[in-house]
Design a protein around this motif. Structure first.
Motif, mmCIF file in Angstrom:
data_model
loop_
_atom_site.group_PDB
_atom_site.id
_atom_site.type_symbol
_atom_site.label_atom_id
_atom_site.label_comp_id
_atom_site.label_asym_id
_atom_site.label_seq_id
_atom_site.Cartn_x
_atom_site.Cartn_y
_atom_site.Cartn_z
ATOM 1 N N GLN A 7 48.610 44.059 46.096
ATOM 2 C CA GLN A 7 48.998 42.705 46.470
ATOM 3 C C GLN A 7 49.795 42.783 47.763
ATOM 4 O OE1 GLN A 7 48.690 39.425 45.261
ATOM 5 N NE2 GLN A 7 49.832 38.916 47.087
ATOM 6 N N LEU A 8 49.186 42.370 48.875
ATOM 7 C CA LEU A 8 49.907 42.297 50.145
ATOM 8 C C LEU A 8 50.571 40.938 50.212
ATOM 9 C CD1 LEU A 8 50.630 43.486 52.900
ATOM 10 C CD2 LEU A 8 48.517 42.481 53.790
ATOM 11 N N PHE A 9 51.878 40.930 50.321
ATOM 12 C CA PHE A 9 52.597 39.668 50.387
ATOM 13 C C PHE A 9 52.306 39.026 51.737
ATOM 14 C CE2 PHE A 9 54.438 41.958 47.004
ATOM 15 C CZ PHE A 9 55.048 41.058 46.154
ATOM 16 N N ASN A 35 54.887 49.454 41.501
ATOM 17 C CA ASN A 35 54.889 50.272 42.703
ATOM 18 C C ASN A 35 54.939 49.369 43.927
ATOM 19 O OD1 ASN A 35 54.447 52.894 41.349
ATOM 20 N ND2 ASN A 35 52.580 51.870 40.703
ATOM 21 N N VAL A 36 55.862 49.673 44.829
ATOM 22 C CA VAL A 36 56.095 48.829 45.994
ATOM 23 C C VAL A 36 56.119 49.702 47.239
ATOM 24 C CG1 VAL A 36 57.739 47.263 47.111
ATOM 25 C CG2 VAL A 36 57.443 47.180 44.630
ATOM 26 N N GLY A 37 55.468 49.237 48.278
ATOM 27 C CA GLY A 37 55.520 49.896 49.577
ATOM 28 C C GLY A 37 56.076 48.949 50.609
ATOM 29 N N ILE A 122 53.927 45.544 50.244
ATOM 30 C CA ILE A 122 52.712 45.559 49.434
ATOM 31 C C ILE A 122 53.105 46.105 48.066
ATOM 32 C CG2 ILE A 122 51.987 47.889 50.089
ATOM 33 C CD1 ILE A 122 49.092 46.696 50.285
ATOM 34 N N ALA A 123 52.407 45.702 47.026
ATOM 35 C CA ALA A 123 52.770 46.160 45.687
ATOM 36 C C ALA A 123 51.551 46.180 44.779
ATOM 37 C CB ALA A 123 53.828 45.230 45.091
#
Length: 126
Positions: A7-9, A35-37, A122-123
């Motif tokens: 999921q790209l915010f 998980n978050v990038g 992104i997550a």
């Protein structure tokens, strides 16, 4: 077993923010993601400072000045950080199995810093 989609915010946490002064990025709700990038990029003649990630259990967007924000730390108890050192560059926080529902990027300027900082998030859920 199929994996979950990333999921790209749509809105960046920080968009071309001046690095001459310290600031906080946009608080983002990540409670359904494991998980978050966070991708960071900086530009300019002399970008200097420290970039950290904070999490909060009790932040409420209806009362933005409330809530307790805590710096994420590595297993040794040191705050995780990225430090631009005077030239354009980029960095990435790869955060796994976060339990907090809110996250934000925090930038602390160094003296004479100039430049612009942008970050995206992104997550994915497991």
């Amino acid at each position: 077993m199929a994996g979950k989609a990333l999921q790209l915010f749509p809105d960046p946490l920080i968009t071309k923010q001046s690095m001459a002064a310290s600031f906080n990025g946009t608080p983002t709700n990540i409670q359904v993601y494991d998980n978050v990038g966070i991708q960071l990029s900086w530009s300019g003649a002399d970008p200097l400072g420290t970039i950290n990630v904070q999490v909060s259990l009790d932040y409420d967007p209806r009362f933005p000045s409330g809530g307790v924000w805590t710096l994420l730390q590595d297993p040794s108890g040191n705050a995780i950080k990225i430090q631009p050192t005077g030239s354009a560059g980029n960095g990435y926080f790869d955060l796994n199995q976060l339990s907090a529902p809110w996250i934000q990027v925090v930038y602390t300027t160094a003296s004479s810093s100039s430049g612009l900082l942008t970050s995206k998030i992104i997550a994915k859920a497991v």
